[in-house]
Design a protein around this motif. Structure first.
Motif, short mmCIF file in Angstrom:
data_model
loop_
_atom_site.label_atom_id
_atom_site.label_comp_id
_atom_site.label_asym_id
_atom_site.label_seq_id
_atom_site.Cartn_x
_atom_site.Cartn_y
_atom_site.Cartn_z
N ARG A 173 43.89 17.14 -18.63
CA ARG A 173 44.87 16.36 -17.89
C ARG A 173 44.47 14.89 -17.91
N THR A 174 45.45 14.00 -18.09
CA THR A 174 45.20 12.57 -17.95
C THR A 174 45.34 12.22 -16.48
N VAL A 175 44.25 11.78 -15.87
CA VAL A 175 44.26 11.48 -14.43
C VAL A 175 44.27 9.98 -14.17
N LEU A 176 44.03 9.18 -15.19
CA LEU A 176 44.14 7.73 -15.06
C LEU A 176 44.49 7.15 -16.43
N SER A 177 45.49 6.28 -16.45
CA SER A 177 45.88 5.60 -17.68
C SER A 177 46.41 4.23 -17.31
N ASP A 178 45.72 3.18 -17.75
CA ASP A 178 46.11 1.82 -17.41
C ASP A 178 46.09 0.96 -18.66
N GLY A 179 47.27 0.44 -19.03
CA GLY A 179 47.39 -0.46 -20.16
C GLY A 179 47.44 -1.92 -19.75
N PHE A 180 47.26 -2.20 -18.46
CA PHE A 180 47.18 -3.55 -17.91
C PHE A 180 48.39 -4.41 -18.27
N THR A 181 49.56 -3.82 -18.13
CA THR A 181 50.79 -4.58 -18.33
C THR A 181 51.12 -5.33 -17.05
N GLY A 182 51.65 -6.52 -17.20
CA GLY A 182 51.99 -7.34 -16.05
C GLY A 182 52.00 -8.80 -16.42
N ALA A 183 52.36 -9.62 -15.47
CA ALA A 183 52.45 -11.06 -15.72
C ALA A 183 51.06 -11.69 -15.79
N ARG A 184 50.97 -12.75 -16.53
CA ARG A 184 49.73 -13.49 -16.65
C ARG A 184 49.25 -13.95 -15.27
N GLY A 185 48.00 -13.69 -14.97
CA GLY A 185 47.44 -14.09 -13.68
C GLY A 185 47.50 -13.01 -12.61
N ASP A 186 48.27 -11.93 -12.84
CA ASP A 186 48.31 -10.84 -11.87
C ASP A 186 46.95 -10.13 -11.82
N GLY A 225 31.26 -11.31 -19.82
CA GLY A 225 32.70 -11.28 -19.68
C GLY A 225 33.31 -10.35 -20.71
N MET A 226 34.54 -9.92 -20.47
CA MET A 226 35.17 -8.99 -21.42
C MET A 226 36.68 -9.05 -21.29
N LEU A 227 37.34 -8.58 -22.36
CA LEU A 227 38.76 -8.28 -22.35
C LEU A 227 38.90 -6.77 -22.47
N VAL A 228 39.78 -6.18 -21.67
CA VAL A 228 39.98 -4.73 -21.70
C VAL A 228 41.43 -4.46 -22.09
N ASP A 229 41.61 -3.70 -23.16
CA ASP A 229 42.96 -3.40 -23.66
C ASP A 229 43.58 -2.24 -22.88
N TRP A 230 42.82 -1.17 -22.66
CA TRP A 230 43.30 -0.03 -21.92
C TRP A 230 42.13 0.84 -21.45
N VAL A 231 42.42 1.65 -20.46
CA VAL A 231 41.44 2.61 -19.94
C VAL A 231 42.16 3.93 -19.69
N THR A 232 41.55 5.03 -20.08
CA THR A 232 42.08 6.35 -19.75
C THR A 232 40.94 7.23 -19.25
N VAL A 233 41.28 8.13 -18.34
CA VAL A 233 40.33 9.15 -17.89
C VAL A 233 41.04 10.49 -17.97
N ARG A 234 40.42 11.42 -18.67
CA ARG A 234 40.98 12.76 -18.81
C ARG A 234 39.95 13.76 -18.31
N THR A 235 40.44 14.80 -17.64
CA THR A 235 39.54 15.83 -17.13
C THR A 235 40.04 17.21 -17.55
N ARG A 236 39.11 18.15 -17.59
CA ARG A 236 39.46 19.52 -17.92
C ARG A 236 39.61 20.31 -16.64
#
Length: 242
Positions: free
Chosen positions: A32-45, A180-191
């Motif tokens: 199951r995907t329990v977290l999925s974030d593609g960081f969409t939103g306005a600049r500065g959010d 420092g870093m740039l993050v494109d996306w994060v997902t967490v999946r569990t069994r």
């Protein structure tokens, strides 16, 4: 007459068995995907505060760049903990430090501390800081294994078996250029285990129901009565792999 009644009863019993209405569900493992974030939103959010908790000292930041990425120079940890025995956290990251996979994508315990245990180096975790790389952590009750672009690089043996974990980005914050870093996306999946009866022919299936076939779990797409040859792996219009 008595023979006809007995024959009819037998036929009814066979039909009930074939429809699977009385079939006992069996435990099957699915991802199951329990977290999925593609960081969409306005600049500065800021990143979603119901998903992430941000902390850091003076000059730290965690903001969206408006192009589907997170610019980060702070400690960013998941609000929820993950207590499932098996799982995988994955992130696509461009980090301005060339080593330290456990720093770019790390874990803390439910109290916000680094878990106790021992760390083993499996391979070099140096990367080119000019490009994005895929970091991943696969965890079990006893170990956490880091991989970098598909290569296993670190293994952590847990001192306390199966304790809940939070996922952390930029765990060792220390200045924009050092960490420092740039993050494109994060997902967490569990069994997890689900109850799914085994697929049978001549069975009525309703949309959304789960069914197991050859140790793989499928979700029913459309209502139908199954026929021989309509196995889930052969009819993707009727079944979707979970």
């Amino acid at each position: 007459m008595r023979g006809r009644v007995l024959a009819a009863a037998v036929l009814m019993l066979v039909a009930a068995t074939m429809t699977g209405n009385g079939a006992a569900a069996e435990a099957a493992t699915v991802t199951r995907t329990v977290l999925s974030d593609g960081f969409t939103g306005a600049r500065g959010d800021r990143p979603a505060d119901d998903v992430w908790a941000v902390s850091g000292g003076r000059g730290s930041f965690a903001v969206l760049d408006g192009e589907g990425r997170l610019a980060l120079n702070a400690v960013l940890r998941t609000e929820k903990t993950f207590s499932q025995a098996y799982g995988r956290a994955e992130a696509r990251i461009q980090a301005w430090r060339v080593d330290g996979a456990w720093r770019a994508l790390g874990v803390l315990d439910e109290n916000g501390r680094v878990p106790a245990g021992s760390l083993e180096t499996l391979a070099s975790d140096q990367v080119d800081g000019d490009d994005f790389h895929t970091y991943a952590i696969d965890w079990t009750p006893t170990t956490l294994t880091w991989s970098l672009d598909g290569r296993k690089v670190l293994r952590f043996t847990r001192a306390e078996k199966g304790t809940p974990l939070t996922v952390v980005l930029n765990m060792a914050s220390g200045g924009y250029y050092s960490n420092g870093m740039l993050v494109d996306w994060v997902t967490v999946r569990t069994r997890v285990e689900v109850d799914a009866p085994k697929w049978k022919a001549f069975t009525d299936y309703e949309p959304g129901k789960l069914v197991e076939y050859k140790k793989v779990v499928y979700k029913v797409r459309e209502a139908h009565t199954s026929l021989p040859g309509w196995q889930p792996d052969l009819v993707p219009a009727l079944f979707a792999k979970v």
